[in-house]
Design an enzyme around this catalytic site. Structure first.
Site, PDB file in Angstrom:
ATOM      1  N   CYS A   2     120.937 122.628 107.366  1.00 30.63           N
ATOM      2  CA  CYS A   2     120.229 121.832 107.044  1.00 30.63           C
ATOM      3  C   CYS A   2     120.774 121.825 105.456  1.00 30.63           C
ATOM      4  O   CYS A   2     119.752 120.646 104.731  1.00 30.63           O
ATOM      5  CB  CYS A   2     118.373 122.593 107.455  1.00 30.63           C
ATOM      6  SG  CYS A   2     118.646 124.169 107.054  1.00 30.63           S
ATOM      7  N   GLU A   4     118.214 111.848 105.917  1.00 26.20           N
ATOM      8  CA  GLU A   4     119.168 113.421 106.454  1.00 26.20           C
ATOM      9  C   GLU A   4     119.262 112.922 107.773  1.00 26.20           C
ATOM     10  O   GLU A   4     118.801 112.310 109.321  1.00 26.20           O
ATOM     11  CB  GLU A   4     117.939 114.174 107.014  1.00 26.20           C
ATOM     12  CG  GLU A   4     118.973 115.631 107.553  1.00 26.20           C
ATOM     13  CD  GLU A   4     117.903 116.821 108.082  1.00 26.20           C
ATOM     14  OE1 GLU A   4     116.836 116.419 108.866  1.00 26.20           O
ATOM     15  OE2 GLU A   4     117.933 117.957 108.088  1.00 26.20           O
ATOM     16  N   GLU A  49     110.264 125.095 107.056  1.00 32.79           N
ATOM     17  CA  GLU A  49     111.241 125.475 107.056  1.00 32.79           C
ATOM     18  C   GLU A  49     112.468 123.662 107.633  1.00 32.79           C
ATOM     19  O   GLU A  49     112.700 124.214 109.296  1.00 32.79           O
ATOM     20  CB  GLU A  49     112.581 126.672 107.314  1.00 32.79           C
ATOM     21  CG  GLU A  49     112.225 127.716 106.998  1.00 32.79           C
ATOM     22  CD  GLU A  49     111.685 128.273 106.088  1.00 32.79           C
ATOM     23  OE1 GLU A  49     112.777 126.923 104.657  1.00 32.79           O
ATOM     24  OE2 GLU A  49     111.981 129.119 105.238  1.00 32.79           O
ATOM     25  N   LYS A 101     109.420 130.685 120.385  1.00 38.37           N
ATOM     26  CA  LYS A 101     109.338 128.754 121.618  1.00 38.37           C
ATOM     27  C   LYS A 101     110.870 128.496 120.521  1.00 38.37           C
ATOM     28  O   LYS A 101     110.387 127.929 119.702  1.00 38.37           O
ATOM     29  CB  LYS A 101     108.069 128.051 121.166  1.00 38.37           C
ATOM     30  CG  LYS A 101     108.052 127.254 122.258  1.00 38.37           C
ATOM     31  CD  LYS A 101     109.198 125.998 122.407  1.00 38.37           C
ATOM     32  CE  LYS A 101     109.357 125.137 121.661  1.00 38.37           C
ATOM     33  NZ  LYS A 101     110.447 124.034 121.665  1.00 38.37           N
TER      34      LYS A 101
HETATM   35  P1  NAD Z   1     112.733 119.956 116.086  1.00 43.29           P
HETATM   36  O1  NAD Z   1     111.513 119.287 115.209  1.00 43.29           O
HETATM   37  O2  NAD Z   1     113.338 118.227 116.680  1.00 43.29           O
HETATM   38  O3  NAD Z   1     112.193 120.734 116.853  1.00 43.29           O
HETATM   39  C1  NAD Z   1     112.727 122.149 116.373  1.00 43.29           C
HETATM   40  C2  NAD Z   1     111.731 122.742 117.055  1.00 43.29           C
HETATM   41  O4  NAD Z   1     110.510 122.459 117.285  1.00 43.29           O
HETATM   42  C3  NAD Z   1     111.882 122.700 118.610  1.00 43.29           C
HETATM   43  O5  NAD Z   1     111.918 123.915 119.333  1.00 43.29           O
HETATM   44  C4  NAD Z   1     111.433 121.638 118.851  1.00 43.29           C
HETATM   45  O6  NAD Z   1     110.839 122.239 120.922  1.00 43.29           O
HETATM   46  C5  NAD Z   1     109.597 122.000 118.622  1.00 43.29           C
HETATM   47  N1  NAD Z   1     108.805 120.810 118.523  1.00 43.29           N
HETATM   48  C6  NAD Z   1     109.121 119.806 118.177  1.00 43.29           C
HETATM   49  N2  NAD Z   1     107.660 118.947 117.755  1.00 43.29           N
HETATM   50  C7  NAD Z   1     107.237 119.535 117.587  1.00 43.29           C
HETATM   51  C8  NAD Z   1     105.880 119.550 117.673  1.00 43.29           C
HETATM   52  N3  NAD Z   1     104.904 118.280 117.368  1.00 43.29           N
HETATM   53  N4  NAD Z   1     104.768 120.299 118.113  1.00 43.29           N
HETATM   54  C9  NAD Z   1     105.933 122.211 118.060  1.00 43.29           C
HETATM   55  N5  NAD Z   1     107.043 122.809 117.814  1.00 43.29           N
HETATM   56  C10 NAD Z   1     107.462 121.079 118.148  1.00 43.29           C
HETATM   57  O7  NAD Z   1     114.053 119.497 114.987  1.00 43.29           O
HETATM   58  P2  NAD Z   1     115.447 119.547 116.016  1.00 43.29           P
HETATM   59  O8  NAD Z   1     116.083 118.453 116.525  1.00 43.29           O
HETATM   60  O9  NAD Z   1     115.697 120.838 116.888  1.00 43.29           O
HETATM   61  O10 NAD Z   1     116.136 120.174 114.939  1.00 43.29           O
HETATM   62  C11 NAD Z   1     117.632 119.925 113.671  1.00 43.29           C
HETATM   63  C12 NAD Z   1     116.247 119.673 112.326  1.00 43.29           C
HETATM   64  O11 NAD Z   1     116.079 120.893 111.568  1.00 43.29           O
HETATM   65  C13 NAD Z   1     116.686 118.768 111.138  1.00 43.29           C
HETATM   66  O12 NAD Z   1     116.059 118.152 110.522  1.00 43.29           O
HETATM   67  C14 NAD Z   1     117.056 120.188 110.159  1.00 43.29           C
HETATM   68  O13 NAD Z   1     117.097 120.380 109.120  1.00 43.29           O
HETATM   69  C15 NAD Z   1     115.988 121.485 110.630  1.00 43.29           C
HETATM   70  N6  NAD Z   1     116.646 122.106 110.068  1.00 43.29           N
HETATM   71  C16 NAD Z   1     115.739 123.418 108.496  1.00 43.29           C
HETATM   72  C17 NAD Z   1     116.382 124.534 108.659  1.00 43.29           C
HETATM   73  C18 NAD Z   1     115.811 125.135 106.810  1.00 43.29           C
HETATM   74  O14 NAD Z   1     115.535 126.093 107.385  1.00 43.29           O
HETATM   75  N7  NAD Z   1     115.102 124.532 106.280  1.00 43.29           N
HETATM   76  C19 NAD Z   1     117.447 124.845 109.910  1.00 43.29           C
HETATM   77  C20 NAD Z   1     117.759 124.410 110.916  1.00 43.29           C
HETATM   78  C21 NAD Z   1     117.355 123.071 110.806  1.00 43.29           C
END
Ligand code: NAD
Length: 476
Positions: A282, A381, A248, A174
């Site tokens: 991240c 963050e 992650e 997804k």
């Molecule tokens: P997000 O959590 O809003 O969304 C990430 C993904 O999860 C999307 O596909 C979204 O549709 C899905 N999603 C959101 N809520 C969900 C839920 N309750 N259940 C299931 N799926 C859900 O994050 P974002 O804004 O897309 O990405 C930015 C964040 O990702 C930042 O906080 C960043 O630090 C983190 N990030 C972490 C890493 C790592 O390796 N640690 C790498 C890249 C990004």
């Protein structure tokens, strides 16, 4: 004219969505919609999970060496469309094209690395016991639900799909709604690579689609990269159903410059270490800790370095800062910049929108000085090109500041004395720390502590999350 996609990739085919809802895809550099994707519903997710479950037995029965062959084929097929992928990712999320190309070039490298792990996978061994012997098996966990964010879409899929396929799992991906078009191209790549039908399925959509995947009883393991807030909700559901989960999540990592730091050596690393992908990474070192004796010199160097990096049209290979991914993210970053001022920190460079860019979700790279670690801009963050620079007097104080954080994802220590820097790195409470580098190796595990997550991706250890142990113990 926009390009509207009303399908998912299920059981090796384009399947029309059951959902009437669509999500707009907007180019963050122009603020114009250029496509839409299906906002998949629970029945789309169910069809994909069913396909993955049905394909599971045959895929798991293949030898690891056969699966390695498929992964190498996937790497080759990806490589053939790497340029197209880079351009598409840039159009969706605004990653400067030079960075996008570098990121896509890592994807085939990753699939080949996971193929090598499959080659080395020992699925069965005999263990002598006091009461006889035992056949110790390593079996795939089953169907994996892989949920990814928009900032590094294809590498982050590869980090999950590679070990899952190597281990013998099948998957439903997804992708983030902002970056689903590249996932639909990836479906064609899977097809070109001859990955058997149902082994990898892709359902596009937003948060609800992700939640439906997590809660589907046919999913045995969830691999998630994204925000801490979403990660906690996902962990709660996985806990309720007792399914495997790796998370992650976010970070607020510290980069410690030791008092002997060589600024000629550090300066070329500033962008990749502290503000890669316009700060939307991240593990970026967004808290810079500088020795008090050299604080002014370091703040000046950071300001001069970041303000000299060209910002603008992300399709121009000369630009290394682009727009932020969407209007919400720009609002969020701007609100933190405002907060920093209110908290009493001083803006050194940036703090607003670039003058010459009147279209697109741009925010200037921004540096704050006079920051203390209790300020929210030092603790939360921001996920944009915003650095806070804090002084320290002793190594113990630097380490205490670095560790006084709700996160524990990355870190960095910079000094010509590698041993001294490594000693400091040992004391940082985090999942990984770079010494004089920002290049993350794929041969070693990556992941976070505290609010940065649970579990590890990359390295040989990445397979563990996709394998169960099974013991057949035998009497004499
Ligand atoms: P997000 O959590 O809003 O969304 C990430 C993904 O999860 C999307 O596909 C979204 O549709 C899905 N999603 C959101 N809520 C969900 C839920 N309750 N259940 C299931 N799926 C859900 O994050 P974002 O804004 O897309 O990405 C930015 C964040 O990702 C930042 O906080 C960043 O630090 C983190 N990030 C972490 C890493 C790592 O390796 N640690 C790498 C890249 C990004």
């Amino acid at each position: 004219m926009t390009c509207d996609h009303d399908h998912h990739f299920i059981n090796g085919r384009r399947e029309r969505t059951h959902s009437a809802d669509r999500i707009s895809v907007i180019n963050p550099a122009t603020e114009e919609q250029f496509a839409s994707i299906a906002d998949g519903d629970a029945s789309d997710v169910d069809a994909a999970v069913t396909a993955a479950a049905e394909a599971g037995e045959k895929w798991a029965a293949r030898t690891p060496a056969e699966r390695a062959g498929y992964l190498r084929g996937l790497a080759d097929a990806f490589e053939a469309r790497s340029d197209e992928m880079s351009a598409l990712v840039t159009r969706q999320n605004g990653t400067p094209i030079s960075i996008s190309r570098a990121m896509q070039s890592q994807v085939p490298v990753a699939y080949r690395y996971f193929a090598s792990l499959a080659d080395d996978l020992e699925t069965e061994k005999l263990v002598e016991t006091a009461s006889g012997d035992a056949v110790l098996r390593r079996e795939p966990v089953g169907v994996v639900g892989a949920i990814t964010p928009w900032n590094g879409p294809q590498p982050l899929i590869a980090w999950k799909l590679g070990p899952a396929l190597a281990a013998g799992c099948t998957a439903v991906i997804k992708p983030a709604p902002e970056t689903s078009l590249d996932a639909l191209v990836f479906a064609e790549i899977l097809d070109a690579a001859g990955i058997p039908d149902g082994v990898v399925n892709i359902v596009t959509g937003g948060r609800e689609t992700g939640a439906a995947l997590v809660s589907h009883p046919g999913v045995h393991k969830v691999a998630f990269t994204g925000s801490t807030v979403a990660g906690k909700a996902i962990a709660a559901e996985c806990g309720r159903q007792l399914k495997h989960v790796t998370l992650e999540l976010g970070g607020k990592s510290a980069g410690i410059l030791l008092d002997d730091v060589d600024l000629d050596a550090f300066t070329p690393l500033v962008m990749s270490a502290c503000a890669p992908n316009t700060g939307q990474t991240c593990r970026a070192l967004t808290r810079v800790l500088a020795p008090s004796s050299r604080y002014d010199e370091i703040v000046e160097m950071l300001g001069a370095t970041l303000s000299a990096i060209p910002q603008g049209d992300p399709t121009d290979p000369a630009n290394f800062f682009g727009p932020l991914v969407n209007a919400t993210q720009r609002d969020r970053v701007e609100s933190y910049i405002e907060l920093g001022r209110t908290e009493g920190a001083e803006v050194v460079i940036g703090g607003g929108r670039p003058e010459k860019l009147d279209r697109g979700y741009y925010v200037e790279p921004t540096i704050f000085r006079n920051v203390t670690n209790d300020m929210r801009i030092a603790r939360e963050e921001i996920f944009g090109p915003v650095l806070v620079v804090m002084p320290y007097d002793t190594i113990d104080e630097a380490i205490a500041i670095a560790n006084d954080s709700d996160y524990g994802l990355g870190g960095g220590v910079f000094s010509p004395d590698r041993d001294r820097a490594t000693e400091v790195a040992r004391r940082i409470v985090t999942g990984s720390v770079g010494v004089n580098t920002s290049t993350l190796p794929i041969e070693t595990p990556f992941g976070g502590l505290k609010n940065s997550g649970i579990g590890r991706e990359l390295g040989p250890q990445s397979l563990d999350a996709y394998l169960e142990y099974k013991t057949i113990f035998r009497g004499r």
